[in-house]
Design a protein around this motif. Structure first.
Motif, PDB file in Angstrom:
ATOM      1  N   LEU A 251      58.517  98.262 120.266  1.00 12.74           N
ATOM      2  CA  LEU A 251      58.856  98.129 118.860  1.00 12.74           C
ATOM      3  C   LEU A 251      60.271  97.576 118.712  1.00 12.74           C
ATOM      4  O   LEU A 251      60.558  96.815 117.785  1.00 12.74           O
ATOM      5  CB  LEU A 251      58.754  99.517 118.218  1.00 12.74           C
TER       6      LEU A 251
ATOM      7  N   CYS B 215      67.778  97.603 113.285  1.00 12.58           N
ATOM      8  CA  CYS B 215      66.642  97.293 112.421  1.00 12.58           C
ATOM      9  C   CYS B 215      65.932  98.575 111.999  1.00 12.58           C
ATOM     10  O   CYS B 215      65.111  98.572 111.102  1.00 12.58           O
ATOM     11  CB  CYS B 215      65.673  96.388 113.151  1.00 12.58           C
TER      12      CYS B 215
ATOM     13  N   CYS C 163      63.277  93.480 111.088  1.00 16.07           N
ATOM     14  CA  CYS C 163      63.077  94.889 110.725  1.00 16.07           C
ATOM     15  C   CYS C 163      61.631  95.187 110.334  1.00 16.07           C
ATOM     16  O   CYS C 163      61.179  96.311 110.471  1.00 16.07           O
ATOM     17  CB  CYS C 163      64.055  95.328 109.644  1.00 16.07           C
ATOM     18  N   SER C 164      60.897  94.184 109.863  1.00 18.26           N
ATOM     19  CA  SER C 164      59.523  94.450 109.442  1.00 18.26           C
ATOM     20  C   SER C 164      58.610  94.673 110.630  1.00 18.26           C
ATOM     21  O   SER C 164      58.815  94.083 111.684  1.00 18.26           O
ATOM     22  CB  SER C 164      58.971  93.251 108.679  1.00 18.26           C
ATOM     23  N   HIS C 165      57.619  95.476 110.423  1.00 18.30           N
ATOM     24  CA  HIS C 165      56.591  95.651 111.443  1.00 18.30           C
ATOM     25  C   HIS C 165      55.341  96.153 110.755  1.00 18.30           C
ATOM     26  O   HIS C 165      55.428  96.954 109.832  1.00 18.30           O
ATOM     27  CB  HIS C 165      57.045  96.637 112.516  1.00 18.30           C
TER      28      HIS C 165
ATOM     29  N   TYR D 152      59.584 104.514 113.066  1.00 17.83           N
ATOM     30  CA  TYR D 152      58.356 104.878 113.792  1.00 17.83           C
ATOM     31  C   TYR D 152      58.261 106.393 113.928  1.00 17.83           C
ATOM     32  O   TYR D 152      57.204 106.984 113.692  1.00 17.83           O
ATOM     33  CB  TYR D 152      58.350 104.217 115.172  1.00 17.83           C
TER      34      TYR D 152
ATOM     35  N   ARG E  65      63.580 100.122 113.323  1.00 17.98           N
ATOM     36  CA  ARG E  65      62.149 100.242 113.607  1.00 17.98           C
ATOM     37  C   ARG E  65      61.874 101.538 114.372  1.00 17.98           C
ATOM     38  O   ARG E  65      60.904 102.239 114.103  1.00 17.98           O
ATOM     39  CB  ARG E  65      61.683  99.076 114.475  1.00 17.98           C
TER      40      ARG E  65
ATOM     41  N   LEU F 141      55.019  99.732 109.844  1.00 22.65           N
ATOM     42  CA  LEU F 141      56.088 100.396 109.088  1.00 22.65           C
ATOM     43  C   LEU F 141      56.175  99.911 107.651  1.00 22.65           C
ATOM     44  O   LEU F 141      55.791  98.789 107.331  1.00 22.65           O
ATOM     45  CB  LEU F 141      57.426 100.143 109.785  1.00 22.65           C
TER      46      LEU F 141
END
Ligand code: FMN
Ligand code: SF4
Ligand code: SF4
Ligand code: FES
Lengths: 829, 430
Positions: free
Chosen positions: A202, A156, A41-43, A162, A158, A46
């Motif tokens: 993503l 997730c 889930c992390s990016h 975004y 993302r 974000l």
């Protein structure tokens, strides 16, 4: 450079000591120590979420496992990221992720680049304990480009984040709850989302895939070539993915100082034309008589016509124009051919919006010496877009500005003839009356000098005075103006006034940059090379010889002085400010040669059409709007079409005028010797990330230029509309404009802008038109048909029209002889 | 005979107690007057601390301590979120308070707001509490008119306001950070802690979150003093608690008692004992989120520590009793269905694990169980517990783990004999 004092925190991860800045997340701290913690889930774009639970680690003194992505480092923290307990926990999380995930890797587009696949393999999950029915929501289309496979989604978020945190488009959301949660759109018409394609990469799995690429190829079978996007002047770095001689998709190549991995949907999706080229052979004859001919015949014909014109009317009867999407190497060759080999002074490179000749030093100063790189723009205290809707004109730059504002005191404001609409926009809007930028500039300078910050420009001026570093980006509404050069001088005077004020008030000042947001990918390179004589003044290889302006060139053609027009990569019927002048020129010339890739209004009129290889097959260099020189690389697509250089070389040979290199590298290396800003480079040593062209002046130089600008006498006239044409035409560039590339690429029609006359409600009632009504917009020069749309962001007294509507070209209304285009709007019968 | 100790429920049986005039006639808003007239904010916090009052929403956190975490030097605004989302199966005490004695909760809210310096009170009310919501709004209107709420309350210079916000039917929105997200207008997903709500809560401003019952106890603590409150209950569980007794008892209802009374006494003396003369098989001491305790443990004293020692939790005070005839597997399935449907879906283990467990239960109840399913269920519990984002995941496994351990034979019987649950039930949605 802004150097920030950072406090370091020291912690121990798996026995290794690391020191990282305060506020760092544990996942990043681990990375700094060379330890990889799995994450879905992390990016980096974000905010942390803590949803997938893959990053569980053991932190000493904590009762349970903690998620590393949500944990901020603390001094003395002792962390374990690998143990039996942790491996078991991650395996368990993977098992949960896989419960409802179908076993269809063999037919999934993400196969080979899927984070779930990679981790499943890494953790050796081979057998499933899940024997129940999987959830199976049928696929759907989120947008015309985004195919959603719900079964593969691991939630997730993302993609949703975004659209919330980065673009602000709110395109996506989660519907329902628990295991039945799923990604959805809001189902209401919202503002367009120009960045939707970024959720494809993503998405850590194959849930969101590109409708254009779906089932077209496996990632490991694709040819991959890093190059530069050719759709606008930001110059995002992209990778071309090809197979079987077809361009299958475009993905970001991630340049930290340019795109940071974001692409706009035009750059990402509008590539279908490359597989769908309309011309395979040269052609001659107009309309129904058009026929394909051999290259031999085409070259002979062109050479004959050129020789004939030169013989009868002299070299200056040749008019040559190169558009702003060619490479720098093309331009250099073009200049040499036009100038040295053919000997005409009627040649031009680029968009021709600013007439540099009226005051070369001041204008070139602003174009070259005052510029900033994208990185510098993003770090400026104040970013001002002038006459510009940045998201339409330089989309990824607009997005990155939005990101740069987050959590900082940085400000982004607009000075324009309208309030750039939408969710992404500037924080403050200042409007000048449409067409009257000069008058506004005069007032702004007065306000700065008076030190009195009330009234219409008070806020703007206060911003300019306060900010240490200022980055101005000016765009179409200033450039697409007969007085663009004067507007630019006015902008320079505003800058000088602000600097003077600060000096008088003892305030330190940093860089005050000005960057044009030109329309095309290499418009900046075109500007440089069109004005090369000013840059290399006095060097023997490139004699200083004046050449035509674009307007002058068309005027000469219309007047019968230029007999043959040779256009390369340019469609002036759509892009030149005054369509009727171009039409008159085309009618008046004896012969029109057009060298281009795709069908457009101009190729339709060509007597001789020379098709060339498209962008994915081109080598060379571009300069982006942040003055970064970047390399274009040809993909492995084999084309039978020649490059511009190859066509020109053949022509020279046919003309008996010698020959010219067809290798961009050779040309680049030659020109590099002449331009100090790139003299340290050779084609092969241009770094992968390109090279910033530094034209910045030293203090002495700046002082001299400032003096020069002081000396320029400038009027700040205010223009008033005549009674019978009470409104001012504002032409706006739209990212998704229906240009040839868009028309010939699949699916792009779905996002093309409508042909709208966007009006203030008061003007609609005064003109007697209603929302949604078909209207005629007319000036003394001509008329176009549009649909009326009420817009609260349009100023009273103006009408905002897209400047690239093939069915309603706004340049039909404009004359190069008028300072402002006055129009009226009436219902169409 | 076990006695009731009516504090929050002192107006039980008084007609129209929800009206301001009735409440005032019974000593209402005296505590507020006392606080505004005689006490400094810090003194109020100290008093509540000294009283030993603990949160009644589930976790039992000391209220005064929570209040003291809010930074005093923060420029504001700061908020109070009164948690009236009451969604825990078996719990129905907050509903009684807001419908029958809303002013006592509001008075508690205002006192808290004064003590901590909170400029706005949000009552987050469960969406299905139609009547309760109207009662709070009506009471707030009366309080505004009387000057108990609004600017310059009773001429003291202190101002605070109250807004009622209703949820949209989600259990998870009772979890304090999910409540805040929902209050802000977002999807009811919990937030990362730290930062804790006391420093960064609703709209990133300091926020106190307390349960309705906790706040409704505060006026009594102020009026009768910390010593009085601390004198009730046990050493660590001081004071009183509204116990919601439900399930197989003769007289289900809410009984307010001092901490420390034996649970069997609550069931037998107050709730009339197990119904139809049957035997007790087991019980949930604190709602569906707390592990089941067996019949042998029915004499455990009703306080946080004793119940924890017995292997469960006091939770929100929902005592659910089930008799010897109860089909344990079916009961666990019903509760597991609740958790599967109510999981907010944010984090993977809870989102996926709750549905998985439900599917296993359905298969077992349909006669398709396998012996290894029991180990599988326990393993899923291990993978869910303490690994989910919020305590919901831990709550969801309580019933599964405790019933598989305590009543394994019943599970095995289902599996061995391919027994099918006698009523048709809805299979898991696909
Ligand atoms: C899944 C879940 C649901 C909850 N639901 C409620 C609820 O409905 N009402 C409530 O007061 N507390 C509920 N809580 C507890 C709150 O998170 C919080 O601890 C409580 O409101 C704090 O108030 P107190 O200290 O006065 O008890 C819930 C907690 C969880 C994990
Ligand atoms: S679609 Fe992809 S990015 Fe979006 S939630 Fe699902 S897995 Fe994540
Ligand atoms: S444990 Fe996870 S999915 Fe379950 S309610 Fe909490 S955050 Fe939502
Ligand atoms: S990466 Fe940490 S929870 Fe998803």
């Amino acid at each position: 450079m802004d150097t920030q004092e950072e406090n370091l925190v020291t912690l121990t991860i798996d026995g290794r000591q690391v020191s990282v800045p305060e506020g760092t997340r544990l996942t990043d701290a681990a990375k700094a120590a060379g330890i990889d913690i799995p994450q879905f889930c992390s990016h980096r774009w974000l905010e942390p979420l803590g949803a997938c639970r893959m990053c569980l680690v053991r932190i000493e003194k904590m009762p349970k496992l903690e998620t590393a992505c949500t944990t901020v480092v603390r001094e003395g923290m002792v962390v374990t990221t690998d143990s039996d307990e942790i491996r078991a926990a991650r395996k368990a999380m993977l098992e949960f992720h896989l419960l409802n995930h179908p076993l269809e890797c063999p037919v999934c587009d993400k196969g080979g680049e899927c984070e779930l696949q990679d981790l499943t393999e890494a953790y050796g999950l081979t057998k499933s304990r899940y024997v129940e029915d999987k959830l199976a929501r049928p696929d759907s289309m989120l947008t015309p480009f985004l195919h959603m496979n719900y079964k593969r989604c691991i939630l997730c978020k993302r993609c949703v984040r975004y659209c919330e945190e980065v673009t602000g488009s709110h395109l996506l959301k989660v519907d329902q709850r628990g295991a039945w949660s799923h990604i959805a759109t809001y189902g209401v018409e919202g503002p367009p989302d120009y960045f939707s394609g970024n959720v494809i990469e993503l998405c850590p799995v194959g849930a969101i895939t590109s409708e254009l690429f779906r089932f077209r190829g496996r990632s490991w079978e694709l040819g991959k070539t890093r190059t530069v996007c050719n759709q606008c002047a930001v110059g995002c770095n992209v990778e071309l993915h090809t197979r079987h001689n077809e361009l299958l998709r475009i993905v970001p190549a991630v340049h930290p100082d340019v795109d940071d991995g974001h692409l706009c949907d035009r750059g990402r999706f509008a590539y279908g034309y490359a597989n769908n080229l309309p011309f395979k052979h040269p052609m001659t004859g107009k309309g129904g008589e058009r026929r394909e001919i051999s290259w031999e015949e085409a070259e002979n014909t062109a050479a004959e016509k050129i020789a004939e014109v030169v013989e009868k009317h002299g070299a200056n009867a040749l008019g040559l124009i190169a558009g702003s999407g060619l490479t720098n190497e093309d331009y250099v060759a073009f200049r040499l051919i036009a100038h040295t080999h053919l000997g005409t002074e009627n040649f031009f490179i680029g968009e021709g919006l600013i007439d540099v000749g009226s005051n070369p030093l001041a204008i070139l100063h602003s174009l070259f010496f005052d510029s900033a790189s994208i990185g510098e723009i993003l770090r400026s205290d104040l970013i001002v877009s002038v006459g510009c809707d940045l998201i339409e004109e330089a989309p990824v730059l607009a997005l990155r500005i939005k990101q740069a504002l987050k959590g900082s005191d940085r400000k982004f404001i607009s000075l324009c003839a309208y309030e750039p609409p939408g969710y992404w926009g500037p924080q403050e809007h200042y409007c000048y009356d449409a067409g009257n930028f000069l008058a506004a500039a005069g007032e702004i300078i007065q306000v700065i000098e008076s030190g009195n910050t009330g009234g219409r420009w008070g806020g703007l001026v206060e911003n300019l005075q306060k900010a240490r570093t200022v980055a101005v980006i000016y765009g179409q509404d200033m450039l697409r103006h007969r007085n663009a050069d004067k507007c630019l001088l006015a902008l320079l005077k505003i800058k000088q006034a602000a600097i003077r004020w600060r000096k008088a008030n003892g305030i330190e000042r940093g860089h005050f940059s000005l960057n044009p947001a030109l329309r095309s990918a290499n418009a900046t390179g075109a500007l440089v090379l069109n004005n090369l004589e000013f840059l290399v003044r006095g060097q023997a290889e490139l004699p200083e010889r004046p050449h035509a302006t674009l307007r002058g060139l068309f005027e000469k053609a219309a007047a019968g002085e230029v007999k043959l027009l040779y256009l390369t990569g340019v469609n002036p019927l759509m892009t030149f400010v005054d369509r009727s002048l171009v039409e008159r020129a085309m009618k008046a010339v004896d012969y029109l040669i057009v060298q281009d890739v795709l069908t457009n209004e101009t190729t339709e009129r060509a007597d001789l059409l020379l098709p060339v290889a498209p962008w994915p097959c081109r080598e060379g260099t571009y300069v982006n709007l942040g003055w970064r020189l970047q390399r274009l690389r040809a993909s492995d697509i084999v084309t039978s079409l020649p490059t511009n250089l190859e066509v020109w070389n053949r022509l020279l040979i046919k003309l008996g005028k010698g020959s010219h290199s067809t290798t961009p590298a050779r040309i680049f290396d030659e020109i590099a010797r002449l331009i100090p800003a790139i003299s340290h480079l050779s084609f092969d040593t241009i770094p992968e990330t390109g090279s910033l062209l530094d034209f910045r002046l030293d203090e002495e130089g700046e002082r001299r230029v400032a003096e020069e600008i002081e000396k320029v006498k400038l009027d700040f006239p205010r223009y008033e509309p005549p009674k019978d044409y009470p409104l001012v035409l504002v032409q706006k560039l739209y990212l998704m404009r229906n240009s040839p590339r868009m028309r010939l690429s699949k699916k792009m029609d779905a996002v093309a802008p409508e042909p709208l006359a966007q009006m203030h409600p008061d003007d609609m009632s005064a003109s007697g038109v209603a929302e949604g009504q078909d209207v005629v917009v007319e000036s003394v020069n001509g008329e176009i048909r549009l649909v009326a749309r009420r817009c609260d962001w349009v100023q009273r007294g103006s009408v905002v029209v897209g400047n690239y509507l093939p069915e309603a070209p706004s340049n039909r209304l404009v004359s190069v002889d008028e300072n402002i285009t006055y129009i009226r709007v009436r219902p169409s019968q | 005979m076990t006695e009731l100790t009516k504090v929050v429920m002192r107006l039980d049986g008084v007609a129209e107690a929800h009206r301001l005039d009735v409440y005032e006639a019974n000593g209402g808003y005296k505590a507020l007057r006392k606080v505004l007239g005689e006490m400094k904010p810090q003194e109020v916090i100290d008093e509540v601390k000294a009283s030993g009052l603990r949160g009644k929403g589930g976790a039992g956190f000391p209220a005064g301590l929570k209040w003291s975490f809010v930074p005093q030097d923060h420029p504001g605004p700061k908020y109070l979120a009164c948690n009236a989302d009451e969604g825990e199966p078996g719990t129905f005490k907050d509903r009684w308070i807001i419908e029958n004695n809303p002013h006592q909760m509001i008075e508690g809210c205002i006192i808290c707001a004064y003590a901590v310096g909170l400029s706005h009170i949000y009552v987050y009310c469960r969406g299905e509490f139609y009547e309760g919501k109207r009662k709070i709004e009506q009471a707030a209107k009366e309080a505004y008119e009387k000057g108990y709420l609004g600017d310059n309350i009773l001429g003291s210079g202190f101002s605070t306001h109250l807004t009622v916000h209703t949820g949209a039917g989600s259990y998870e929105c009772g979890e304090e950070t999910a409540l805040l997200t929902s209050l802000e207008g977002g999807r009811g997903h919990p937030k990362i802690k730290p930062p804790f709500p006391a420093s960064e809560g609703a709209w990133r401003k300091p926020t106190v979150i307390n349960n309705v019952e906790t706040l409704a106890t505060v006026p009594a603590v102020i009026s009768q003093g910390a010593r009085w409150h601390a004198g009730m209950g046990t050493e660590k569980s001081k004071g009183i608690k509204m116990v919601c007794v439900s399930g197989h008892v003769e007289r289900p209802g809410i009984y307010e008692v001092e901490f420390g009374v034996p649970i069997s006494a609550i069931i037998n003396d107050l709730a009339g004992g197990v119904w139809q003369g049957r035997q007790i098989k087991g019980y949930f001491p604190g709602g569906s989120s707390t592990p089941v305790l067996p019949a042998e443990k029915v004499d455990v004293p009703y306080d946080y520590e004793s119940i924890a020692e017995a292997g469960s939790m006091l939770g929100s005070g929902a005592l659910i009793v089930f008799d010897s005839e109860t089909d344990i597997v079916r009961m666990a399935e019903v509760i597991t269905r609740f958790y599967a449907w109510e999981s907010c879906g944010k984090c993977t283990p809870c989102r996926e694990g709750t549905r998985w467990m439900l599917q296993i239960y359905e298969r077992i109840l349909n006669g398709g169980g396998r012996m290894e399913d029991l180990e599988l269920l326990l393993s899923i519990c291990d993978n869910l517990e303490f690994k989910s984002f919020c305590p919901f995941g831990d709550a969801a496994v309580s019933v599964v783990r405790s019933t598989v351990s305590l009543y394994r034979d019943e599970y095995e019987e289902y599996i061995r004999e391919h027994k099918v649950y006698r009523r048709r039930f809805t299979p898991v949605k696909h």
